[in-house]
Scaffold this motif. Sequence first.
Motif, PDB file in Angstrom:
ATOM      1  N   THR A 164      62.505  13.979  41.338  1.00  0.00           N
ATOM      2  CA  THR A 164      62.539  12.796  42.191  1.00  0.00           C
ATOM      3  C   THR A 164      63.340  11.718  41.468  1.00  0.00           C
ATOM      4  O   THR A 164      63.147  11.517  40.268  1.00  0.00           O
ATOM      5  CB  THR A 164      61.096  12.287  42.417  1.00  0.00           C
ATOM      6  OG1 THR A 164      60.288  13.400  42.819  1.00  0.00           O
ATOM      7  CG2 THR A 164      61.048  11.222  43.480  1.00  0.00           C
ATOM      8  N   PRO A 165      64.256  11.030  42.149  1.00  0.00           N
ATOM      9  CA  PRO A 165      65.038   9.978  41.484  1.00  0.00           C
ATOM     10  C   PRO A 165      64.110   9.005  40.743  1.00  0.00           C
ATOM     11  O   PRO A 165      63.070   8.615  41.279  1.00  0.00           O
ATOM     12  CB  PRO A 165      65.755   9.269  42.634  1.00  0.00           C
ATOM     13  CG  PRO A 165      65.801  10.280  43.741  1.00  0.00           C
ATOM     14  CD  PRO A 165      64.595  11.150  43.572  1.00  0.00           C
ATOM     15  N   THR A 201      59.017   2.384  52.300  1.00  0.00           N
ATOM     16  CA  THR A 201      60.051   2.562  53.327  1.00  0.00           C
ATOM     17  C   THR A 201      59.676   1.807  54.605  1.00  0.00           C
ATOM     18  O   THR A 201      60.514   1.178  55.247  1.00  0.00           O
ATOM     19  CB  THR A 201      60.221   4.063  53.648  1.00  0.00           C
ATOM     20  OG1 THR A 201      60.561   4.755  52.446  1.00  0.00           O
ATOM     21  CG2 THR A 201      61.319   4.288  54.672  1.00  0.00           C
ATOM     22  N   LYS A 210      65.869   7.184  34.140  1.00  0.00           N
ATOM     23  CA  LYS A 210      67.078   7.611  34.878  1.00  0.00           C
ATOM     24  C   LYS A 210      67.861   8.639  34.076  1.00  0.00           C
ATOM     25  O   LYS A 210      68.346   9.630  34.624  1.00  0.00           O
ATOM     26  CB  LYS A 210      67.979   6.393  35.155  1.00  0.00           C
ATOM     27  CG  LYS A 210      67.525   5.569  36.338  1.00  0.00           C
ATOM     28  CD  LYS A 210      68.685   4.711  36.868  1.00  0.00           C
ATOM     29  CE  LYS A 210      68.232   3.903  38.057  1.00  0.00           C
ATOM     30  NZ  LYS A 210      68.152   2.454  37.763  1.00  0.00           N
ATOM     31  N   ASP A 260      62.447   0.433  39.386  1.00  0.00           N
ATOM     32  CA  ASP A 260      61.417   0.417  38.347  1.00  0.00           C
ATOM     33  C   ASP A 260      61.959  -0.461  37.227  1.00  0.00           C
ATOM     34  O   ASP A 260      62.861  -0.052  36.491  1.00  0.00           O
ATOM     35  CB  ASP A 260      61.184   1.852  37.865  1.00  0.00           C
ATOM     36  CG  ASP A 260      60.276   1.931  36.640  1.00  0.00           C
ATOM     37  OD1 ASP A 260      59.736   0.879  36.227  1.00  0.00           O
ATOM     38  OD2 ASP A 260      60.115   3.045  36.112  1.00  0.00           O
ATOM     39  N   ALA A 310      61.850   5.950  42.248  1.00  0.00           N
ATOM     40  CA  ALA A 310      61.535   6.197  43.657  1.00  0.00           C
ATOM     41  C   ALA A 310      60.146   5.691  44.045  1.00  0.00           C
ATOM     42  O   ALA A 310      59.900   5.385  45.210  1.00  0.00           O
ATOM     43  CB  ALA A 310      61.655   7.687  43.968  1.00  0.00           C
ATOM     44  N   THR A 330      60.766  18.060  43.055  1.00  0.00           N
ATOM     45  CA  THR A 330      60.801  16.756  43.747  1.00  0.00           C
ATOM     46  C   THR A 330      59.745  16.604  44.833  1.00  0.00           C
ATOM     47  O   THR A 330      59.332  15.498  45.141  1.00  0.00           O
ATOM     48  CB  THR A 330      62.159  16.525  44.436  1.00  0.00           C
ATOM     49  OG1 THR A 330      62.333  17.545  45.433  1.00  0.00           O
ATOM     50  CG2 THR A 330      63.296  16.597  43.452  1.00  0.00           C
ATOM     51  N   ARG A 362      58.278  10.993  38.456  1.00  0.00           N
ATOM     52  CA  ARG A 362      57.239  11.682  39.232  1.00  0.00           C
ATOM     53  C   ARG A 362      57.517  13.183  39.227  1.00  0.00           C
ATOM     54  O   ARG A 362      58.585  13.616  39.648  1.00  0.00           O
ATOM     55  CB  ARG A 362      57.243  11.150  40.667  1.00  0.00           C
ATOM     56  CG  ARG A 362      56.076  11.655  41.488  1.00  0.00           C
ATOM     57  CD  ARG A 362      56.162  11.154  42.916  1.00  0.00           C
ATOM     58  NE  ARG A 362      56.938  12.066  43.751  1.00  0.00           N
ATOM     59  CZ  ARG A 362      56.939  12.060  45.085  1.00  0.00           C
ATOM     60  NH1 ARG A 362      56.210  11.150  45.732  1.00  0.00           N
ATOM     61  NH2 ARG A 362      57.659  12.900  45.773  1.00  0.00           N
ATOM     62  N   ASP A 402      56.295   6.262  48.026  1.00  0.00           N
ATOM     63  CA  ASP A 402      57.571   5.694  48.479  1.00  0.00           C
ATOM     64  C   ASP A 402      57.628   5.433  49.988  1.00  0.00           C
ATOM     65  O   ASP A 402      58.243   4.476  50.432  1.00  0.00           O
ATOM     66  CB  ASP A 402      58.745   6.590  48.050  1.00  0.00           C
ATOM     67  CG  ASP A 402      58.598   8.039  48.486  1.00  0.00           C
ATOM     68  OD1 ASP A 402      57.471   8.436  48.846  1.00  0.00           O
ATOM     69  OD2 ASP A 402      59.598   8.783  48.468  1.00  0.00           O
ATOM     70  N   ARG A 403      56.941   6.261  50.778  1.00  0.00           N
ATOM     71  CA  ARG A 403      57.026   6.065  52.234  1.00  0.00           C
ATOM     72  C   ARG A 403      56.299   4.790  52.691  1.00  0.00           C
ATOM     73  O   ARG A 403      56.637   4.230  53.730  1.00  0.00           O
ATOM     74  CB  ARG A 403      56.467   7.274  52.978  1.00  0.00           C
ATOM     75  CG  ARG A 403      57.255   8.565  52.754  1.00  0.00           C
ATOM     76  CD  ARG A 403      58.641   8.498  53.396  1.00  0.00           C
ATOM     77  NE  ARG A 403      59.304   9.784  53.324  1.00  0.00           N
ATOM     78  CZ  ARG A 403      59.382  10.658  54.335  1.00  0.00           C
ATOM     79  NH1 ARG A 403      58.895  10.351  55.524  1.00  0.00           N
ATOM     80  NH2 ARG A 403      59.969  11.824  54.174  1.00  0.00           N
ATOM     81  N   ARG A 452      61.938  -0.626  46.862  1.00  0.00           N
ATOM     82  CA  ARG A 452      63.401  -0.587  46.853  1.00  0.00           C
ATOM     83  C   ARG A 452      63.965   0.313  45.746  1.00  0.00           C
ATOM     84  O   ARG A 452      65.125   0.179  45.358  1.00  0.00           O
ATOM     85  CB  ARG A 452      63.987  -2.000  46.737  1.00  0.00           C
ATOM     86  CG  ARG A 452      63.558  -2.877  47.902  1.00  0.00           C
ATOM     87  CD  ARG A 452      64.090  -4.292  47.875  1.00  0.00           C
ATOM     88  NE  ARG A 452      63.322  -5.117  48.792  1.00  0.00           N
ATOM     89  CZ  ARG A 452      63.477  -5.111  50.116  1.00  0.00           C
ATOM     90  NH1 ARG A 452      64.397  -4.359  50.663  1.00  0.00           N
ATOM     91  NH2 ARG A 452      62.718  -5.865  50.892  1.00  0.00           N
ATOM     92  N   GLY A 453      63.126   1.202  45.213  1.00  0.00           N
ATOM     93  CA  GLY A 453      63.597   2.153  44.214  1.00  0.00           C
ATOM     94  C   GLY A 453      63.866   1.557  42.848  1.00  0.00           C
ATOM     95  O   GLY A 453      64.540   2.165  42.026  1.00  0.00           O
TER      96      GLY A 453
END
Lengths: 408, 408
Positions: free
Chosen positions: A362-363, A134, A348, A373, A366, A24, A380, A130-131, A370-371
């Motif tokens: 990694t989920p 965020t 998923k 796809d 992600a 991850t 990833r 992702d950051r 907002r996560g």
Amino acid sequence: MHAMSDVRRRYANFQASKRTLDLTRGKPSDEQLAITHPLFEIHIPRAEVPRLLNYGHIDGLPEARALFAPYLGVPVENTMVLGNSSLAVMHDLVVQLLLSPLPGLSYSWSAWRGMDRMKPTMLCPVPGYDRHHTICERYGIDMIPVPMTKDGPDMEVVRREVESRGSLVGMWCSPRYSNPTGVTYSAKVVRELASMKTARGFRIFWDDAYRVHDLEDEPDEIPNFFELCERAGNADRAFIVGSTSKITSAGSGLALLGLSQANRAWYLKALFAQTIGQDKANQWRHVQFLKDMEGVRALMREHRAIVKPKFDGVAQVLRRELTGIPGVWWEVPRGGYFVSLYVPGHAKQVVHIASEAGVKLTPAGAAYPRGIDPADAHIRLAPTYPPLEDVEFAMQIVALSVRLALGR
Amino acid sequence: MHAMSDVRRRYANFQASKRTLDLTRGKPSDEQLAITHPLFEIHIPRAEVPRLLNYGHIDGLPEARALFAPYLGVPVENTMVLGNSSLAVMHDLVVQLLLSPLPGLSYSWSAWRGMDRMKPTMLCPVPGYDRHHTICERYGIDMIPVPMTKDGPDMEVVRREVESRGSLVGMWCSPRYSNPTGVTYSAKVVRELASMKTARGFRIFWDDAYRVHDLEDEPDEIPNFFELCERAGNADRAFIVGSTSKITSAGSGLALLGLSQANRAWYLKALFAQTIGQDKANQWRHVQFLKDMEGVRALMREHRAIVKPKFDGVAQVLRRELTGIPGVWWEVPRGGYFVSLYVPGHAKQVVHIASEAGVKLTPAGAAYPRGIDPADAHIRLAPTYPPLEDVEFAMQIVALSVRLALGR
């Protein structure tokens, strides 16, 4: 090609081994950190104590600025060397853009062109870091996803949004060995991002996190974005960002910022309200250790020797296990920290199946705002941290999980 | 007492010497920094590389948190050890309070209790620390000055404002050897600040910058503000702030934050959006060097040995030159970094006259919100940085400047 029963049998065997593995985290391995250990054995000499250990130099130590100016591709007088995290710098720039008037303008992003009721909006190439998302989420900045192509963000979408969306204030870019696709922007894309017409307060965060993180002999080259912006009369558009987190230390490294003189004057005022000077001792150690860009490149060759076999291992397993299976593809990067695997409609599910056999990924989603796809396609993979053997072991489970999800 | 002609003659002599001296900066001297030099000769051992040089620990290294918990007077699980500047921490807390909902509430300071049109307002004991005011000014927070008494902020004013001003969101406090008055808050004041009734989102920045910066054998003691707040049911009121800027290094030191569990959970979310981990190598060096609170106190005795003669020098010159002259007084602090000199109606003039003889002082009024001292009385003297001889020389010019301004 193995039959599905064989796939199931092999998956069950892996599961029975009860190993837990983690793909991850895009972070350097212990072995990589060991090569920068000498930096943390450097003494501050007594003669440098008065200059290095007191207040001052809120934009960084002059010799550190000189070292990193060519890294960012900006003149030294446009270079700042700041704290221990480029994420913190980008975060603060966003906060300052939201809370204080932009250089040469009477309004901030929060009161963008006087339209109080509109939410500021940023373009986010996807999949992305992702950051970045965020930060937007935290401060109520709307995100417009822009699909990544093999040349960088889809410029048709960028063009359309820039022309039509009044609330558009900026864009995130990872131009080189992009997180997580590994794509390097084409010269054409870079030129258009620099020269396209935008609103005056529009900013591009040019997050060149993988500036020297090549995996091949011939590094990907991109035009100098800062110079292109300047030449097009858009000098204030670019915040050039870098860090040594994946060169020297992820935590005790340095954050780098290149910006126009107008942005610089604006940001110095912001820095004055929040700092009494940078950690000049750490900056000085970095200068002694890295010396110059050739020193940086030599160190990166050592990193590459450790990291490259892991990326090769990932590519080999994917090729061996998944070649010819429809509905799945991947990108083998020429640099950076990630491999992207695409299994539309099943990402998923793949992540879940892999987790059942002890492999943490990694989920899924992600890398999207907002996560989410929408195609549920992207996974990833971060192969740098675990030992090579673990990477190969984990990747077999990932590949089998893909096949189980697809039933092929 | 000398006649005015003598004063003028002596001032002219000093002026003729053409020395330039600077009493503006509250910063440690080269000699002070030299005593912490061994900290910057500490190696990070190879065995600690994996733990110290990678991502993680966004609230600080566990052993650094353990060391500084008693420094702040809070449990270790309420302690964070952050970047290189407590100013940066206070700045970020204000930004987060402005931009994100407060713990347990649905609104931020910017949308304080739903009243969008009101500007958030903070209480500022005056004279106070100019950088606190800079943060307020920068982000449009209104400032209400609260006069300092010998016991701390005038609690009648505080009480009145807390009860009546709907826009009141917080207060700045320098509780010990206050910048710049040197006053330590009385136990009664501390208790009332902890227990008084306020709006729920009200925050006190307890900037304990001079926690261990005693100048006398018997240190000033104050009750534990964090515990008092907790006991009064107001745990979330307190942000306890400290730093090692004036213990180890002003730039390569550590920022310390103590906060309730609710505030901690709230602030961790903010940190996640902006950092990938603290500089654990530097925190580890600090732990090796300081070891525990006794180590901190031993180091502070060394600082005191260097600093105390300078404060004595200031007091001596003031006593010798200005005793008995009406319209002027001063405070001899028992700790901290400053001496406050009061010449009502003449502060600006004194600073100007001193500058004409080569002595640079902090601009008169600098310790007041927006730089406005309504009585034009306060002059902040910072004697720590120059050598003792320079401090005494400069102070004679300051004293003569006062007499010239007053014509006595």
